[in-house]
Design an enzyme around this catalytic site. Structure first.
Site, PDB file in Angstrom:
ATOM      1  N   HIS A   9     -57.729  12.981 -31.563  1.00  0.00           N
ATOM      2  CA  HIS A   9     -56.751  13.410 -32.567  1.00  0.00           C
ATOM      3  C   HIS A   9     -55.348  12.898 -32.234  1.00  0.00           C
ATOM      4  CE1 HIS A   9     -54.415  16.819 -34.662  1.00  0.00           C
ATOM      5  NE2 HIS A   9     -54.892  16.029 -35.587  1.00  0.00           N
ATOM      6  N   ASN A  20     -52.027  22.296 -33.422  1.00  0.00           N
ATOM      7  CA  ASN A  20     -52.009  22.910 -34.755  1.00  0.00           C
ATOM      8  C   ASN A  20     -52.347  24.399 -34.731  1.00  0.00           C
ATOM      9  OD1 ASN A  20     -51.075  20.734 -36.175  1.00  0.00           O
ATOM     10  ND2 ASN A  20     -53.103  19.947 -36.679  1.00  0.00           N
ATOM     11  N   SER A  30     -58.160  16.577 -38.397  1.00  0.00           N
ATOM     12  CA  SER A  30     -57.246  17.626 -37.927  1.00  0.00           C
ATOM     13  C   SER A  30     -57.871  18.997 -38.040  1.00  0.00           C
ATOM     14  CB  SER A  30     -55.971  17.637 -38.782  1.00  0.00           C
ATOM     15  OG  SER A  30     -55.267  16.454 -38.627  1.00  0.00           O
ATOM     16  N   GLU A  81     -54.987  14.417 -28.552  1.00  0.00           N
ATOM     17  CA  GLU A  81     -55.929  15.460 -28.146  1.00  0.00           C
ATOM     18  C   GLU A  81     -57.339  14.870 -28.151  1.00  0.00           C
ATOM     19  OE1 GLU A  81     -53.745  19.499 -29.850  1.00  0.00           O
ATOM     20  OE2 GLU A  81     -55.037  18.409 -31.209  1.00  0.00           O
TER      21      GLU A  81
HETATM   22  N1  LIG Z   1     -51.430  12.410 -41.844  1.00  0.00           N
HETATM   23  C1  LIG Z   1     -51.330  13.116 -40.731  1.00  0.00           C
HETATM   24  O1  LIG Z   1     -50.250  13.595 -40.367  1.00  0.00           O
HETATM   25  C2  LIG Z   1     -52.527  13.320 -39.857  1.00  0.00           C
HETATM   26  C3  LIG Z   1     -52.344  13.635 -38.497  1.00  0.00           C
HETATM   27  C4  LIG Z   1     -53.458  13.752 -37.670  1.00  0.00           C
HETATM   28  C5  LIG Z   1     -54.732  13.596 -38.200  1.00  0.00           C
HETATM   29  N2  LIG Z   1     -54.881  13.313 -39.532  1.00  0.00           N
HETATM   30  C6  LIG Z   1     -56.273  13.101 -40.026  1.00  0.00           C
HETATM   31  O2  LIG Z   1     -56.480  11.697 -40.138  1.00  0.00           O
HETATM   32  C7  LIG Z   1     -57.364  11.415 -41.234  1.00  0.00           C
HETATM   33  C8  LIG Z   1     -56.705  10.445 -42.182  1.00  0.00           C
HETATM   34  O3  LIG Z   1     -55.503  10.987 -42.663  1.00  0.00           O
HETATM   35  P1  LIG Z   1     -54.367  10.069 -43.317  1.00  0.00           P
HETATM   36  O4  LIG Z   1     -53.173  10.938 -43.490  1.00  0.00           O
HETATM   37  O5  LIG Z   1     -54.245   8.783 -42.582  1.00  0.00           O
HETATM   38  O6  LIG Z   1     -55.015   9.786 -44.754  1.00  0.00           O
HETATM   39  P2  LIG Z   1     -54.611   8.664 -45.841  1.00  0.00           P
HETATM   40  O7  LIG Z   1     -54.877   9.260 -47.157  1.00  0.00           O
HETATM   41  O8  LIG Z   1     -53.248   8.114 -45.559  1.00  0.00           O
HETATM   42  O9  LIG Z   1     -55.649   7.468 -45.575  1.00  0.00           O
HETATM   43  C9  LIG Z   1     -57.031   7.595 -45.747  1.00  0.00           C
HETATM   44  C10 LIG Z   1     -57.628   6.216 -45.994  1.00  0.00           C
HETATM   45  O10 LIG Z   1     -59.051   6.336 -45.957  1.00  0.00           O
HETATM   46  C11 LIG Z   1     -59.580   5.497 -46.950  1.00  0.00           C
HETATM   47  N3  LIG Z   1     -60.918   5.968 -47.310  1.00  0.00           N
HETATM   48  C12 LIG Z   1     -61.245   7.084 -48.010  1.00  0.00           C
HETATM   49  N4  LIG Z   1     -62.582   7.199 -48.084  1.00  0.00           N
HETATM   50  C13 LIG Z   1     -63.103   6.152 -47.409  1.00  0.00           C
HETATM   51  C14 LIG Z   1     -64.427   5.729 -47.143  1.00  0.00           C
HETATM   52  N5  LIG Z   1     -65.470   6.419 -47.569  1.00  0.00           N
HETATM   53  N6  LIG Z   1     -64.594   4.610 -46.393  1.00  0.00           N
HETATM   54  C15 LIG Z   1     -63.546   3.923 -45.944  1.00  0.00           C
HETATM   55  N7  LIG Z   1     -62.264   4.259 -46.186  1.00  0.00           N
HETATM   56  C16 LIG Z   1     -62.061   5.366 -46.917  1.00  0.00           C
HETATM   57  C17 LIG Z   1     -58.584   5.546 -48.098  1.00  0.00           C
HETATM   58  O11 LIG Z   1     -58.714   4.407 -48.918  1.00  0.00           O
HETATM   59  C18 LIG Z   1     -57.263   5.606 -47.352  1.00  0.00           C
HETATM   60  O12 LIG Z   1     -56.729   4.315 -47.162  1.00  0.00           O
HETATM   61  C19 LIG Z   1     -57.728  12.771 -41.832  1.00  0.00           C
HETATM   62  O13 LIG Z   1     -58.934  13.200 -41.244  1.00  0.00           O
HETATM   63  C20 LIG Z   1     -56.572  13.665 -41.394  1.00  0.00           C
HETATM   64  O14 LIG Z   1     -56.952  15.024 -41.288  1.00  0.00           O
HETATM   65  C21 LIG Z   1     -53.823  13.149 -40.356  1.00  0.00           C
END
Ligand SMILES: NC(=O)c1ccc[n+]([C@@H]2O[C@H](COP(=O)([O-])OP(=O)(O)OC[C@H]3O[C@@H](n4cnc5c(N)ncnc54)[C@H](O)[C@@H]3O)[C@@H](O)[C@H]2O)c1
Length: 393
Positions: free
Chosen positions: A137, A187, A116, A149
């Site tokens: 995204h 965003n 993000s 996106e």
């Molecule tokens: N949550 C949101 O609303 C949202 C929206 C759009 C984009 N994002 C982006 O998506 C991405 C993930 O966000 P999320 O909210 O799903 O996070 P999250 O914390 O729910 O999940 C992340 C997962 O990644 C795993 N992980 C961490 N390091 C790792 C590695 N080295 N190898 C493999 N797995 C690994 C963790 O075990 C976890 O299960 C981020 O880049 C975030 O900026 C999040």
């Protein structure tokens, strides 16, 4: 088609569900076995609910689950044509994963990040073949939010952009193409929805329930800004604002609010902590708004003018096309109207007047009117009229 997804958290699980629903074979990898198990169980629950509601057949629900392979070894992603990374928002950890992943893949495979806030160019630079790298995204929850996106980095090959766009569109998503700049479209353009509402509250112009009431009842937004911040989480929403503010070299337009910082510091995160701007404990009655239509209209006019200014400025700096900017805000955050169409409805000149009044009052560059809006007002142009559309965008 074989798809790889890295990270089985909130976003990775949702993206895997979207791809598997579109009949892809999905290889979902996470470094934590527990995350994979949780993801699998949550999908089973979602599928049960959709079958019970009659939205999915039992057969399709089974198929969606069978299409996802929960893997503990990155090598299993070797045959993927597209890999979408959705792990923790940490540039160094993401880059390490790309460096481990790339040698396993075919040379044609696309590598994407769901980040993000990080620059796509900086992540692409970690790859041997950065031209195959792109930002994809999704919004949370990925299966429900129609918008995606697509963000090419300066390094991304045109053919990769086209292919990534086609794949995501074939999953039933509305894609928009955004320049690799902080906040991409949504965003960035959405910041005043929160920031200006907080500013109005901080100045004592109206209280929280009144601002929310005005934005819902007069502005026709689905949720008020404070309800939405409580829903997103004040920690998460504050961090996005602060990240965008810093990434724009401290442009005062994006300056965060102390009010929200304090809420976050106090642990008043919103719904998830039981208390935010509102108290979510059992039996607590929500405070009533002051249903003053004139005040409400002032609040809506001010926040909407700031949102329109942000959308116009995004167009001015060619972050995306007019159509994509409007689609992003209606499909990504469910705004009642596209902001540029809304500007046409209000009248560009009236938008400029509202912004100039704010600027005259505060003398802060936060309220500076986008040069595009000012030029359009002077020329009597509209965003969406064929005969008088601005010729340079
Ligand atoms: N949550 C949101 O609303 C949202 C929206 C759009 C984009 N994002 C982006 O998506 C991405 C993930 O966000 P999320 O909210 O799903 O996070 P999250 O914390 O729910 O999940 C992340 C997962 O990644 C795993 N992980 C961490 N390091 C790792 C590695 N080295 N190898 C493999 N797995 C690994 C963790 O075990 C976890 O299960 C981020 O880049 C975030 O900026 C999040």
């Amino acid at each position: 088609m074989n798809i790889g997804v890295i990270g089985a958290g909130t976003m990775g699980s949702g993206i895997a569900q979207v791809a598997s629903t579109a009949d892809c074979q999905v290889y979902l990898y996470d470094s934590q076995v527990a995350a994979l198990e949780r993801s699998k169980q949550q999908l089973a629950k979602i599928m049960d609910r959709l079958v019970t509601k009659g939205r999915l057949t039992e057969e399709k629900a089974q198929q969606i689950q069978q299409n996802i392979h929960y893997v503990q070894d990155l090598n299993e992603l070797a045959n993927a044509e597209l890999v979408i990374e959705a792990i923790i928002e940490n540039p160094d950890i993401k880059k390490q994963v790309f460096q481990r992943l790339e040698p396993l893949l075919s040379t044609e495979a696309i590598i994407a990040s769901n980040t993000s806030s990080l620059s796509i160019a900086s992540l692409a630079a970690a790859c041997q073949r950065p031209e195959r790298f792109i930002g994809i995204h999704f919004f949370n929850p990925a299966p429900l939010m129609k918008l995606v996106e697509i963000i090419p980095a300066v390094q991304t090959a045109n053919a990769i952009l086209d292919k990534a766009n086609d794949i995501i569109a074939s999953w039933g998503k509305q894609t928009v193409i955004a320049k690799d700049t902080p906040g991409f479209i949504v965003n960035r353009v959405a910041r005043p929805f929160y920031g200006e509402a907080l500013r109005i509250y901080d100045e004592g112009i109206a209280d929280i329930p009144t601002i929310d009431w005005a934005m819902k009842n007069i502005g026709q937004f689905r949720m008020g800004p404070f309800e939405l911040m409580d829903f997103i989480g004040n920690d998460v929403n504050y961090t996005v604002t602060e990240t965008v503010f810093k990434a724009f070299y401290y442009d005062p337009r994006y300056r965060p609010s102390f009010t929200q910082k304090r809420m976050s510091e106090a642990g008043y995160l919103g719904r998830k902590s039981g208390r935010g701007y509102y108290d979510y404990q059992e039996g607590v009655i929500k405070p009533s708004p002051t249903e003053d239509t004139a005040l409400g209209q002032t609040i809506v006019d001010r926040i909407v003018a700031m949102l329109i200014n942000e959308a116009a400025d995004a167009l001015h700096f060619r972050i995306a096309t007019r159509e994509d900017i409007d689609a992003a805000m209606t499909k990504g955050v469910n705004y009642p109207k596209g902001l540029l169409s809304w500007a046409d409805e209000i009248g560009i000149e009236a938008c400029v007047q509202r912004l100039d009044q704010l600027f005259d009052h505060y003398r802060e560059s936060r309220y500076r009117c986008s040069p595009l809006l000012r030029k359009m007002a002077a020329n009597g142009e509209r965003f969406f009229s064929s005969e008088k559309a601005p010729h340079h965008v």
